[in-house]
Motif scaffolding. Structure first.
Motif, short mmCIF file in Angstrom:
data_model
loop_
_atom_site.label_atom_id
_atom_site.label_comp_id
_atom_site.label_asym_id
_atom_site.label_seq_id
_atom_site.Cartn_x
_atom_site.Cartn_y
_atom_site.Cartn_z
N MET A 1 14.54 0.73 -38.88
CA MET A 1 15.69 1.09 -39.69
C MET A 1 15.26 1.08 -41.16
N LEU A 6 19.99 3.62 -47.48
CA LEU A 6 21.36 3.19 -47.72
C LEU A 6 21.56 2.87 -49.20
N ILE A 41 23.98 -4.38 -39.19
CA ILE A 41 25.02 -3.39 -39.43
C ILE A 41 25.51 -2.93 -38.07
N ALA A 46 27.91 1.64 -39.49
CA ALA A 46 26.94 2.70 -39.73
C ALA A 46 27.63 4.06 -39.75
N LYS A 47 28.53 4.28 -38.82
CA LYS A 47 29.27 5.55 -38.75
C LYS A 47 30.15 5.72 -39.98
N ILE A 57 24.07 9.33 -38.91
CA ILE A 57 23.53 7.97 -38.86
C ILE A 57 22.01 8.03 -38.89
N PHE A 61 19.81 6.08 -41.76
CA PHE A 61 19.04 4.88 -41.44
C PHE A 61 17.63 5.10 -40.90
#
Length: 80
Positions: A1, A6, A41, A46-47, A57, A61
């Motif tokens: 990830m 982000l 998360i 995440a969505k 997504i 990520f």
């Protein structure tokens, strides 16, 4: 990830950690821990964040590239 994406998207779109915490319904500390990988998360979170940044997504990520949709944001992104 890839949590760096982000942070990049959050900064490019002008959101603070506190802003994202409010969107997710968590404390600022909880959000900060998620962004740095100290807390997980959830799929729902995440969505929610992917929808906020208008990306999937996977893009948010797992991509090695950040795709910003407007030109001005690209300029900000290149300065990070």
């Amino acid at each position: 990830m890839n949590l760096m994406n982000l942070k990049i998207y959050r900064n490019v779109y002008g959101y603070t950690q506190e802003d994202l915490a409010k969107v997710l319904g968590v404390t600022k500390t909880s959000y900060a821990n998620k962004e740095t990988g100290r807390r997980k998360i959830t799929l729902t979170e995440a969505k929610t964040m992917a929808d906020l940044f208008d990306v999937s997504i996977e893009e948010l990520f797992f991509s090695h590239e950040v795709h910003i949709k407007n030109t001005q944001s690209r300029k900000v992104c290149s300065n990070l």
